[in-house]
Design an enzyme around this catalytic site. Structure first.
Site: not given
Ligand SMILES: *Cc1c(COP(=O)(O)O)cnc(C)c1O
Length: 425
Positions: A247, A284-285, A287, A323, A327, A354-355, A382
């Protein structure tokens, strides 16, 4: 003339008015490989990874790249070779990890809707951990594991309910989000899991959101997680690892997220203070490892002045760069060649789809003419992984630059390929 390096992207720079990724001029790559074209810097990926590795120096830590950010095999290979594990959210992603040479034992499987077939596939591959997101999933996984004659390694994904008032941009770790087990149900869920013979409890995890640009939500989440770890272990259940999810944000438009190593210095201080400094850590990085390692090169097709708005119509669209449409996200857009003499046009940069939602940038000053190229920055995460074939548009090609070397990671899709699986009656 622009400053040499672009903000947030140390491996993208102008040299004599030409935009480069590492040692390669994008203009030449665009002419050779056509557009839209994604170009990634391997050095940028490894530098982003190195910030985490520095943060974890001397610790027992496993970095699991959240591959939904960019699941192209050649990107996975970079991280697999660098020793990363992978955070997956589907059986398809597991197949990609294995095809790219990733280690199944370093795979963790997240997601609220794992199917039985995906559970079987992951058990057979020998993945490291299932991040279980509900009590119902515990029962199904237990049954599938018993059927296979094995025990599924699990952690429970906690929804830590970090206060929305102080951290309004967190979107997955709040009550009311579909993810994880409610904080107050966590202990009971672990106690239940401990009674299921097809499960082996190995950890605990959370993931509070994406594009987080402050430390405070992580610090709060860590506090809440450590309280839970203490409570769970007081009940006789040992947790081998603590997984704090991903995240961490990147600089899209002047955003100033903490550096990964600085953030982890703060988080590790908390762990140490509470006596958990020796515990295995996982993250779990997604982005933050790839987002600023990629650009999307696109050709200007038409400049279309209008009464209310001017448009710069380019050959990349929402199917390539979803994106903004999804978003209202921001990507910087810069020319591949700087022309100080070109007039600058205030315009919306839009694609051919076409949007009306098919826009890439709104109200931008663009200094480029038809036939010239633009680079959409911060396009490593993404984008391709969320791309589609809407309007029967073949997906773009992807290149990896490593110094002066260029590797084709994905060839441009062919139109024939788009309907190869379809049948006429
Ligand atoms: C999407 C996701 C991530 C990675 O999020 P980033 O914002 O890309 O770092 C990590 N863990 C889980 C469970 C996710 O769904």
């Amino acid at each position: 003339m622009s400053a040499a390096t672009l903000p947030g992207q140390p491996f993208v720079h102008y040299h004599e008015g030409q935009l480069y990724v590492e040692g390669r001029a994008l203009q030449q790559l665009a002419q050779r490989h056509a557009t839209p074209l994604f170009v990634y810097s391997q050095a940028a990926m490894l530098a982003a990874l190195a910030a985490y590795q520095r943060g974890f120096a001397g610790r027992d830590a496993q970095i699991c790249y959240a591959m939904k950010a960019n699941s192209t095999l050649g990107v996975l290979q970079v991280f697999a070779r660098a020793g990363c594990g992978f955070d997956i959210v589907s059986g398809g992603e597991l197949a990609r990890v294995l095809a790219a040479g990733g280690d199944a034992a370093k795979v963790i499987f997240s997601g609220v809707g794992k199917t039985r077939a995906e559970m079987r596939q992951a058990l057979d591959a020998g993945i490291g951990c299932f991040n279980v997101e509900s009590e119902a999933e515990l029962d199904v996984l237990n049954a599938v594991a018993l059927e296979r004659g094995c025990r599924a390694p699990i952690s429970i994904r906690v929804n830590p309910n970090v206060d929305p008032k102080t951290h309004p941009y967190i979107s997955t770790g709040l009550k009311g989000n579909k993810f994880g087990v409610a904080h107050e149900r966590t202990l009971a869920t672990y106690q239940r899991a401990a009674l299921l013979p097809g499960l082996r409890i190995v950890g605990i995890d959370c993931h509070i959101g994406s594009q987080i640009t402050e430390s405070a939500p992580y610090l709060d989440a860590m506090d809440r997680m450590l309280e839970l770890v203490a409570a769970i272990e007081a009940g006789g259940i040992h947790l081998e690892h603590i997984d704090l999810g991903g995240g961490l944000g990147i600089d899209y438009n002047g955003d100033t997220p903490p550096a990964a190593d600085a953030l982890w210095a703060q988080l590790l201080a908390k762990l140490d203070a509470r006596g958990f400094g020796q515990r295995k850590l996982m993250i779990e990085p997604g982005r933050s490892l790839v987002g600023n390692a990629g650009v999307c090169v696109t050709e200007v097709l038409y400049l279309k002045p209008g009464e209310q708005k001017n448009f710069c119509i380019v050959d990349a669209a929402m199917n390539d760069l979803p994106r903004p449409a999804m978003y209202q996200a921001f990507h910087r857009i810069v020319p591949l060649q700087e022309h100080a003499d070109h007039p600058s046009l205030l315009c919306d940069v839009v694609g051919p789809v076409c949007e009306s939602g098919d826009w890439i940038g709104r109200d931008r000053q663009i200094q480029a003419q038809a036939g010239e190229y633009l680079a959409v920055l911060s396009a490593g995460a993404y984008c391709v992984s969320m791309s589609s074939n809407y309007n029967s548009r073949p997906r773009a090609a992807e290149l990896l630059v490593d110094g002066e070397a260029v590797h084709v990671l994905r060839e441009r899709e062919s139109v024939a390929g788009l309907f190869a699986g379809e049948q006429l009656r």
